[in-house]
Design a protein around this motif. Structure first.
Motif, PDB file in Angstrom:
ATOM      1  N   THR A 202       0.858  -1.181   0.000  1.00  0.00           N
ATOM      2  CA  THR A 202       0.000   0.000   0.000  1.00  0.00           C
ATOM      3  C   THR A 202       0.893   1.229   0.000  1.00  0.00           C
ATOM      4  N   VAL A 203       0.795   2.016  -1.056  1.00  0.00           N
ATOM      5  CA  VAL A 203       1.692   3.148  -1.275  1.00  0.00           C
ATOM      6  C   VAL A 203       0.898   4.439  -1.126  1.00  0.00           C
ATOM      7  N   ARG A 204       1.299   5.268  -0.178  1.00  0.00           N
ATOM      8  CA  ARG A 204       0.635   6.567   0.041  1.00  0.00           C
ATOM      9  C   ARG A 204       1.513   7.685  -0.497  1.00  0.00           C
ATOM     10  N   VAL A 205       0.915   8.511  -1.354  1.00  0.00           N
ATOM     11  CA  VAL A 205       1.643   9.606  -1.993  1.00  0.00           C
ATOM     12  C   VAL A 205       0.753  10.855  -2.008  1.00  0.00           C
ATOM     13  N   ALA A 206       1.391  12.005  -2.212  1.00  0.00           N
ATOM     14  CA  ALA A 206       0.632  13.261  -2.252  1.00  0.00           C
ATOM     15  C   ALA A 206      -0.142  13.398  -3.553  1.00  0.00           C
ATOM     16  N   VAL A 235      -3.756   8.153  -2.920  1.00  0.00           N
ATOM     17  CA  VAL A 235      -3.420   9.579  -2.902  1.00  0.00           C
ATOM     18  C   VAL A 235      -3.937  10.158  -1.594  1.00  0.00           C
ATOM     19  N   ASP A 236      -2.996  10.582  -0.744  1.00  0.00           N
ATOM     20  CA  ASP A 236      -3.318  11.010   0.620  1.00  0.00           C
ATOM     21  C   ASP A 236      -2.898  12.467   0.797  1.00  0.00           C
ATOM     22  N   PRO A 237      -3.856  13.385   1.028  1.00  0.00           N
ATOM     23  CA  PRO A 237      -3.497  14.806   1.187  1.00  0.00           C
ATOM     24  C   PRO A 237      -2.625  15.078   2.406  1.00  0.00           C
ATOM     25  N   ASP A 238      -2.585  14.135   3.359  1.00  0.00           N
ATOM     26  CA  ASP A 238      -1.730  14.327   4.539  1.00  0.00           C
ATOM     27  C   ASP A 238      -0.259  14.067   4.244  1.00  0.00           C
ATOM     28  N   VAL A 251       6.895  -1.112   7.302  1.00  0.00           N
ATOM     29  CA  VAL A 251       6.554   0.229   6.835  1.00  0.00           C
ATOM     30  C   VAL A 251       7.835   0.954   6.441  1.00  0.00           C
ATOM     31  N   ILE A 252       7.854   1.460   5.228  1.00  0.00           N
ATOM     32  CA  ILE A 252       8.981   2.258   4.734  1.00  0.00           C
ATOM     33  C   ILE A 252       8.448   3.678   4.555  1.00  0.00           C
ATOM     34  N   ASP A 253       8.835   4.574   5.458  1.00  0.00           N
ATOM     35  CA  ASP A 253       8.273   5.926   5.450  1.00  0.00           C
ATOM     36  C   ASP A 253       9.314   6.921   4.955  1.00  0.00           C
ATOM     37  N   GLY A 254       9.169   7.293   3.680  1.00  0.00           N
ATOM     38  CA  GLY A 254      10.070   8.277   3.097  1.00  0.00           C
ATOM     39  C   GLY A 254       9.385   9.598   2.831  1.00  0.00           C
ATOM     40  N   THR A 255       8.342   9.903   3.610  1.00  0.00           N
ATOM     41  CA  THR A 255       7.607  11.145   3.397  1.00  0.00           C
ATOM     42  C   THR A 255       8.375  12.327   3.982  1.00  0.00           C
ATOM     43  N   VAL A 256       8.072  13.510   3.481  1.00  0.00           N
ATOM     44  CA  VAL A 256       8.697  14.728   3.989  1.00  0.00           C
ATOM     45  C   VAL A 256       8.368  14.898   5.466  1.00  0.00           C
ATOM     46  N   ALA A 257       7.122  14.639   5.841  1.00  0.00           N
ATOM     47  CA  ALA A 257       6.713  14.799   7.236  1.00  0.00           C
ATOM     48  C   ALA A 257       7.548  13.909   8.150  1.00  0.00           C
TER      49      ALA A 257
END
Length: 269
Positions: A202-206, A235-238, A251-257
């Protein structure tokens, strides 16, 4: 499933594969097995006899074959008879195993028509639709509405927008055998991925991934896990930027947040 039930399901899965490879219509087997599972759930007396260890396997196989043989495909009748002749750790496991085999058969039917990737993508999209709509979720779980009415609603929603295999599994999802429709759809996605020997990421992106970026990510994950990987993109606005990937418990979290949180923790330390 555990113990004897797990062994029985494994043997039946191999028998299903042999039947499909022998030229039987997998989609028809799926429909048949869903129907038999529904009867067993409605008829506890029949279910108890069909799983009673004090009754000979041959007698149980003959009983179920006699009940269903004229209503279903011969290959389906053979599978049901084999299922009745095997051991089950719990009475309900027989119907659950037949439903599981029905899902595998529908997936195999999609493979026969080259629609297996579409099936996985559409199941995920429909699960997201149901999860994100309280009104739809309530309508599909309303005990006052008949299963037939819920299936009509599904057909109105999916008509012309999904493959026949997706519609069939969506219809099965409202049969009430899982806690919720969403749980059923998630279960079917896992069965499809396991059958195709793939992991689900499951891939979450802006914003949506470009096709070449999705392929690069898919290839990288396949190398890391030594198995093919199917991407479910959300597509996740968060998500401010970057990518968050979940595969099972990993979980591989490479988000800016996440990177900003790491930086704050380092500064605070």
């Amino acid at each position: 499933m555990q113990g004897a039930s797990s062994d029985s399901l494994h043997a039946l899965t191999e028998a299903l594969a042999s039947a499909v490879e022998g030229g039987t219509d997998a989609s028809k087997i799926g429909d048949d097995l869903f129907g038999v599972a529904a009867v067993l759930r409605r008829e506890p007396g029949l279910r108890r006899v069909a799983t009673d260890v004090s009754v000979s396997p041959e007698a149980k196989a003959d009983l179920l074959r006699g009940i269903f043989a004229e209503q279903i495909d011969p290959a389906s009748a053979d599978l049901v008879a084999q299922a009745a002749g095997r051991r089950w750790a719990a009475s309900r496991d027989l119907a659950d195993a037949l439903e599981h085999l029905g899902v595998v058969a529908v997936v195999r039917g999609a493979e026969q028509t080259g629609k297996a990737d579409d099936l996985e993508n559409e199941l995920f999209a429909f699960e997201r639709l149901v999860s994100g709509s309280p009104e739809l979720r309530d309508a599909l779980s309303d005990p006052a509405r008949s299963t037939a009415d819920k299936r009509r609603l599904l057909n109105d929603l999916l008509d012309g927008k999904a493959s026949s295999a997706t519609v069939r599994l969506a219809e099965q999802a409202v049969a009430g055998t899982h806690r919720t429709v969403v749980v059923a759809l998630e279960s079917y996605q896992k069965v499809a991925a396991e059958h195709r020997n793939r992991l689900i990421a499951t891939v979450r992106v802006a914003r949506g991934l470009a096709e070449h970026d999705a392929q690069r990510l898919q290839d990288a994950l396949a190398r890391q896990y030594s198995r093919p990987v199917h991407l479910n993109v959300v597509v996740d606005p968060d998500v401010i930027g970057g990518v968050r990937v979940a595969i099972g418990d990993d979980v591989i979290d490479g988000t800016v947040a996440n990177r900003l949180d790491d930086a704050r923790r380092q500064l605070a330390g």
